[in-house]
Design a protein around this motif. Sequence first.
Motif, PDB file in Angstrom:
ATOM      1  N   ILE A   1       0.837  -1.201   0.000  1.00  0.00           N
ATOM      2  CA  ILE A   1       0.000   0.000   0.000  1.00  0.00           C
ATOM      3  C   ILE A   1       0.871   1.251   0.000  1.00  0.00           C
TER       4      ILE A   1
ATOM      5  N   LEU B   1       2.112   1.808  -3.414  1.00  0.00           N
ATOM      6  CA  LEU B   1       1.045   2.342  -4.264  1.00  0.00           C
ATOM      7  C   LEU B   1       0.844   3.833  -4.026  1.00  0.00           C
ATOM      8  N   ILE B   2       0.851   4.221  -2.744  1.00  0.00           N
ATOM      9  CA  ILE B   2       0.655   5.635  -2.405  1.00  0.00           C
ATOM     10  C   ILE B   2       1.807   6.477  -2.955  1.00  0.00           C
TER      11      ILE B   2
ATOM     12  N   ASP C   1       1.461   6.853  -6.567  1.00  0.00           N
ATOM     13  CA  ASP C   1       0.398   7.807  -6.859  1.00  0.00           C
ATOM     14  C   ASP C   1       0.895   9.242  -6.688  1.00  0.00           C
ATOM     15  N   ARG C   2       1.678   9.448  -5.623  1.00  0.00           N
ATOM     16  CA  ARG C   2       2.236  10.787  -5.364  1.00  0.00           C
ATOM     17  C   ARG C   2       3.153  11.227  -6.499  1.00  0.00           C
TER      18      ARG C   2
ATOM     19  N   GLU D   1       3.101  10.130  -9.582  1.00  0.00           N
ATOM     20  CA  GLU D   1       2.257  10.380 -10.759  1.00  0.00           C
ATOM     21  C   GLU D   1       1.626  11.767 -10.670  1.00  0.00           C
ATOM     22  N   ASN D   2       1.108  12.101  -9.464  1.00  0.00           N
ATOM     23  CA  ASN D   2       0.474  13.414  -9.275  1.00  0.00           C
ATOM     24  C   ASN D   2       1.466  14.550  -9.491  1.00  0.00           C
TER      25      ASN D   2
ATOM     26  N   ILE E   1       4.165  14.474 -11.353  1.00  0.00           N
ATOM     27  CA  ILE E   1       4.472  14.584 -12.787  1.00  0.00           C
ATOM     28  C   ILE E   1       3.351  15.347 -13.493  1.00  0.00           C
ATOM     29  N   THR E   2       2.104  14.962 -13.160  1.00  0.00           N
ATOM     30  CA  THR E   2       0.964  15.628 -13.790  1.00  0.00           C
ATOM     31  C   THR E   2       0.977  17.124 -13.493  1.00  0.00           C
TER      32      THR E   2
ATOM     33  N   VAL F   1       3.610  18.788 -15.632  1.00  0.00           N
ATOM     34  CA  VAL F   1       3.232  18.819 -17.052  1.00  0.00           C
ATOM     35  C   VAL F   1       2.141  19.858 -17.286  1.00  0.00           C
ATOM     36  N   ARG F   2       1.156  19.890 -16.382  1.00  0.00           N
ATOM     37  CA  ARG F   2       0.039  20.833 -16.536  1.00  0.00           C
ATOM     38  C   ARG F   2       0.521  22.268 -16.367  1.00  0.00           C
TER      39      ARG F   2
END
Lengths: 117, 237
Positions: A86, A89-90, A93-94, A96-97, A99-100, A103-104
């Motif tokens: 877990i 996974l967290i 996720d962090r 990924e967030n 990176i997003t 990029v944004r």
Amino acid sequence: MIGEFAAYQILIFLFASILILRTFLLYLKKTKSIRELFLALFIWGSFGALGIFPQLSGLIAKITGFQLGINAIYVGSTIFLIYSLIKVLIQNDRIENSITKLVRQQAINDFKNKYLK
Amino acid sequence: MQKKQQDKIYIVIPAFNEAAVLPDVIKGIKKEGFKNIIVVDDGSSDNTFEIARYYKCLPLKHLINRGKGAATQTGLDVARLMRARVVVTIDGDGQHDPKDIKNLVAPLLRNETDVVLGCRIMKRPQMPLGRIVINKLANLLIHALYGIYVSDSQSGFRAYNARANSLINTTMDRYEFESEVLLQIKNAKLKYREVPIKVKYTKYSKNKYIGMINAQSQNLTNGLNMFLKMMIKSLFS
């Protein structure tokens, strides 16, 4: 056998010690928090202690109500593995967030420079 | 609709490798009188971005693909920067009919609601039976998990007023985005209304959807994925 310890016991102890030492060095470099240091001490310390003194699992089983020491180790390991999964996974996720977000933000900055100046 | 009102309406198109159909989508929107079109190219490898520029849209480019949710949120942020009174999100694959934009926007311009959700007509023959069943199950799941019931929880054709756009700020990158918006509508106590929309299931959009693996079960897993992610985050982060 090396002295009164089997080779695997020594290996487990060395493995746990290296990981504790690594976390301690990272703590000194301030890349790990005190909480993470204590967590590593507890988890890898227990692992190393169980390697050197396997009879401890019997004591844990007695305290927790498991009938056999090996059951306590199985259940403890499963819980630890699930917890680690877990956490991974967290963390994923962090990342990924983050990176997003980058990029944004970069896309919006480009837009601002071109259209809102 | 007055021209002055239309000038304050922004259309957001998240697009990933949509060069084949994007010109028609843009032309269709412009034909309806909407000139402010924000195209967010989500790391396409084709010339989606160049097409958006060629058709005089407001083009943005994600350097790498981050998913429909991330691209839509970028578009919504830019619409906020442009001080849009109303923002409409529409899919870039041509499945939505631009003629429906006016129906989505009308209740917002009359200040009757904060969000308008485009709802696909879930009847045969407009929609394949399998998709009807899965969509209905997804709606029930969203209702059970978040306590909000809508007749099409996964539609990407939606419209927001400025207030809703300032309150909605999503974190889900992929297709869970649609479910997260519903949750935020509920949490922010925004008023919402559903409006029926037409959907064109073209060979292109069907192929694209199938390419996204397990198309039929995707709606269901979106809601569940988001719920699991949020639960894990709140328990272990």
